[in-house]
Motif scaffolding. Structure first.
Motif, mmCIF file in Angstrom:
data_model
loop_
_atom_site.group_PDB
_atom_site.id
_atom_site.type_symbol
_atom_site.label_atom_id
_atom_site.label_comp_id
_atom_site.label_asym_id
_atom_site.label_seq_id
_atom_site.Cartn_x
_atom_site.Cartn_y
_atom_site.Cartn_z
ATOM 1 N N UNK A 190 34.508 51.011 36.314
ATOM 2 C CA UNK A 190 34.128 50.224 35.136
ATOM 3 C C UNK A 190 32.692 49.730 35.237
ATOM 4 N N UNK A 191 32.320 49.215 36.405
ATOM 5 C CA UNK A 191 30.968 48.681 36.568
ATOM 6 C C UNK A 191 29.922 49.765 36.361
ATOM 7 N N UNK A 192 30.179 50.944 36.878
ATOM 8 C CA UNK A 192 29.212 52.026 36.744
ATOM 9 C C UNK A 192 29.086 52.472 35.296
ATOM 10 N N UNK A 193 30.196 52.599 34.612
ATOM 11 C CA UNK A 193 30.177 53.092 33.238
ATOM 12 C C UNK A 193 29.549 52.078 32.284
ATOM 13 N N UNK A 194 30.031 50.845 32.323
ATOM 14 C CA UNK A 194 29.608 49.841 31.348
ATOM 15 C C UNK A 194 28.150 49.455 31.526
ATOM 16 N N UNK A 232 20.089 39.853 31.567
ATOM 17 C CA UNK A 232 21.330 39.570 30.818
ATOM 18 C C UNK A 232 22.475 40.505 31.182
ATOM 19 N N UNK A 233 22.160 41.769 31.440
ATOM 20 C CA UNK A 233 23.215 42.720 31.779
ATOM 21 C C UNK A 233 23.689 42.540 33.217
ATOM 22 N N UNK A 234 22.822 42.032 34.086
ATOM 23 C CA UNK A 234 23.264 41.687 35.441
ATOM 24 C C UNK A 234 24.280 40.553 35.378
ATOM 25 N N UNK A 235 23.990 39.544 34.549
ATOM 26 C CA UNK A 235 24.922 38.423 34.387
ATOM 27 C C UNK A 235 26.254 38.928 33.833
ATOM 28 N N UNK A 236 26.178 39.808 32.819
ATOM 29 C CA UNK A 236 27.405 40.362 32.242
ATOM 30 C C UNK A 236 28.170 41.173 33.282
ATOM 31 N N UNK A 237 27.442 41.930 34.107
ATOM 32 C CA UNK A 237 28.092 42.754 35.126
ATOM 33 C C UNK A 237 28.859 41.902 36.126
ATOM 34 N N UNK A 238 28.281 40.796 36.537
ATOM 35 C CA UNK A 238 28.978 39.932 37.483
ATOM 36 C C UNK A 238 30.131 39.184 36.815
ATOM 37 N N UNK A 239 30.001 38.905 35.536
ATOM 38 C CA UNK A 239 31.139 38.338 34.805
ATOM 39 C C UNK A 239 32.293 39.337 34.774
ATOM 40 N N UNK A 240 31.967 40.618 34.532
ATOM 41 C CA UNK A 240 33.003 41.653 34.516
ATOM 42 C C UNK A 240 33.640 41.802 35.895
ATOM 43 N N UNK A 241 32.805 41.745 36.945
ATOM 44 C CA UNK A 241 33.341 41.857 38.303
ATOM 45 C C UNK A 241 34.278 40.699 38.608
ATOM 46 N N UNK A 242 33.897 39.486 38.193
ATOM 47 C CA UNK A 242 34.772 38.324 38.400
ATOM 48 C C UNK A 242 36.066 38.470 37.607
ATOM 49 N N UNK A 243 35.951 39.023 36.394
ATOM 50 C CA UNK A 243 37.144 39.230 35.560
ATOM 51 C C UNK A 243 38.086 40.232 36.205
ATOM 52 N N UNK A 244 37.538 41.344 36.680
ATOM 53 C CA UNK A 244 38.370 42.375 37.313
ATOM 54 C C UNK A 244 39.026 41.835 38.580
ATOM 55 N N UNK A 245 38.244 41.119 39.374
ATOM 56 C CA UNK A 245 38.788 40.552 40.612
ATOM 57 C C UNK A 245 39.898 39.553 40.320
ATOM 58 N N UNK A 246 39.660 38.674 39.340
ATOM 59 C CA UNK A 246 40.663 37.672 39.006
ATOM 60 C C UNK A 246 41.933 38.275 38.453
ATOM 61 N N UNK A 247 41.798 39.217 37.515
ATOM 62 C CA UNK A 247 42.982 39.858 36.945
ATOM 63 C C UNK A 247 43.715 40.667 38.007
ATOM 64 N N UNK A 248 42.965 41.358 38.857
ATOM 65 C CA UNK A 248 43.601 42.152 39.910
ATOM 66 C C UNK A 248 44.401 41.300 40.877
ATOM 67 N N UNK A 249 43.840 40.147 41.255
ATOM 68 C CA UNK A 249 44.516 39.291 42.228
ATOM 69 C C UNK A 249 45.657 38.491 41.603
ATOM 70 N N UNK A 250 45.435 37.956 40.397
ATOM 71 C CA UNK A 250 46.416 37.055 39.798
ATOM 72 C C UNK A 250 47.476 37.784 38.979
ATOM 73 N N UNK A 251 47.065 38.855 38.299
ATOM 74 C CA UNK A 251 48.002 39.550 37.410
ATOM 75 C C UNK A 251 48.707 40.698 38.125
#
Length: 376
Positions: A190-194, A232-251
């Motif tokens: 996802x990180x590479x594509x987006x 701005x896209x670096x910030x978005x990328x780290x937001x996506x990484x945090x989202x993926x990590x959180x969903x992966x661990x919690x969900x």
């Protein structure tokens, strides 16, 4: 810094006003995570199975019970032998078990009892798993039947104590959950594509609207433009990484056994390379559609097929194995799975981090040279 901040504010306004870019950067990663997390599973369970028992004995019923209680086979049909071919052809069943008449007599008399297992081989991976599961179940049944027969003859065998006692233990993923293997890999995909698509479209948009020429004529430098657009896209990328990590661990309950700090450092190197790739693509294209399509083709397909995300690299032809060394997701997959599942540190992962660093440096250098020509 004032010029960089101005470019950043301008880019943020473009992102917020462009529903397509906003959707790609925010909603696409979450959609991909949920879709792949649920739909892409390497676990094969509940195989549709049909049984033809012409013996109808106690032993044959025990064998059928072993299949149904294993959790791998769902016995949902008991047709006659003529119907097996039709059911296999139509896909109604994937496995057919045929127990011949006289099965129990041959088992009890130490004869050569046979059981036929027909497996749908249109999917080779599925067929290998089906054959493997059925072989294990039948071999275990055969050992128990042999021990029971010898016991009736006065020969006592200590149950559960074979000559070689195997104690197998699975490290890193004891439950063998495929989601533990897939979800961390999705971060690399996802990180590479987006990130690549987002930055390439952002720069090409300036070309299409004619604002790139205005920026070239302004006092701003090429490095300031690149930094202002990338942040701005670096910030978005780290937001996506945090989202993926959180969903992966919690969900999905994916374990996180490694260091978050090492994960952050690895992401910085990886994102630098993917953003650099996006800048290279933007310098070589003149329309947002072409930039988006090109970015997708050089990121998603190689990352999905040639990185080891699903298909083992060692199983690929030799030529493709050499090509995989050019795919950055190959190295990041080793890093991300090592951090999540194995909990290893930089002493183990440094070769892959060095490869990612070389890729990032190469992409940023090429992008800077191409964009500098535009400002010349």
């Amino acid at each position: 810094m004032e010029l960089i901040e101005a470019i950043m504010k301008k880019e943020i306004i473009h992102i917020l006003r462009d529903p397509r870019t906003l959707g790609i950067t925010l909603f696409l990663p979450l959609f991909q995570l949920l879709m792949f997390g649920y739909a892409l599973s390497l676990d094969i369970n509940h195989i549709s199975t049909a049984v033809y028992d012409s013996d109808r004995s106690v032993m044959s019923r025990k064998l059928i019970e072993n299949f149904s209680s294993s959790g791998y086979f769902d016995i949902n049909a008991r047709p006659n032998t003529a119907d097996f071919t039709k059911r296999l052809d139509s896909g109604q069943i994937k496995v057919a078990i045929i127990i011949p008449k006289g099965f129990e007599d041959k088992v009890r008399s130490d004869g050569n009892a046979r059981v036929q297992v027909l497996v749908d081989g249109s999917d080779p991976n599925f067929a290998r798993v089906g054959v493997g599961y059925s072989s294990v179940i039948i071999n275990r049944f055969s050992q128990n039947a042999t021990a029971e027969s010898l016991y009736k003859k006065g020969i006592v065998i200590r149950q559960g104590v074979p000559p070689i006692d195997i104690k197998a233990r699975v490290w890193y993923n004891p439950e063998l959950r495929s989601v533990n293997y897939i979800v961390p890999g999705l971060m690399a995909l996802i990180m590479m594509t987006v990130t690549t698509i987002s930055i390439s479209v952002a720069v090409v948009r300036e070309k299409e609207k004619g604002t790139l020429e205005n920026l070239i004529m302004s006092p701003i430098r090429s490095s300031q433009l690149i930094i202002g657009k990338i942040i701005p896209y670096v910030v978005i990328a780290f937001f996506e990484a945090a989202l993926i990590t959180g969903v992966g661990m919690l969900w999905f309950n994916v374990p996180m056994n490694g260091s978050f700090l090492l994960l952050l450092g690895s992401l910085i190197i990886y994102v630098a390379g993917t953003l650099g790739m996006g800048l290279v693509i933007s310098a070589a294209t003149d329309s947002q559609q072409v930039a988006s399509f090109t970015s997708f083709m050089v990121t998603f397909l190689p990352a999905f097929l040639l990185s080891g995300f699903v298909f083992p690299i060692k199983s690929m032809p030799v030529v493709l194995q050499f090509i995989t060394y050019l795919v950055p997701a190959r190295y990041f997959l080793v890093v991300i799975r090592g951090i999540f599942l194995k909990g290893v540190g930089i002493s183990v992962l440094w070769p892959n981090l060095v490869a990612l660093g070389v890729f990032a440096l190469l992409m940023i250098t090429v992008a800077s040279l191409r964009l500098r020509r535009s400002f010349a």
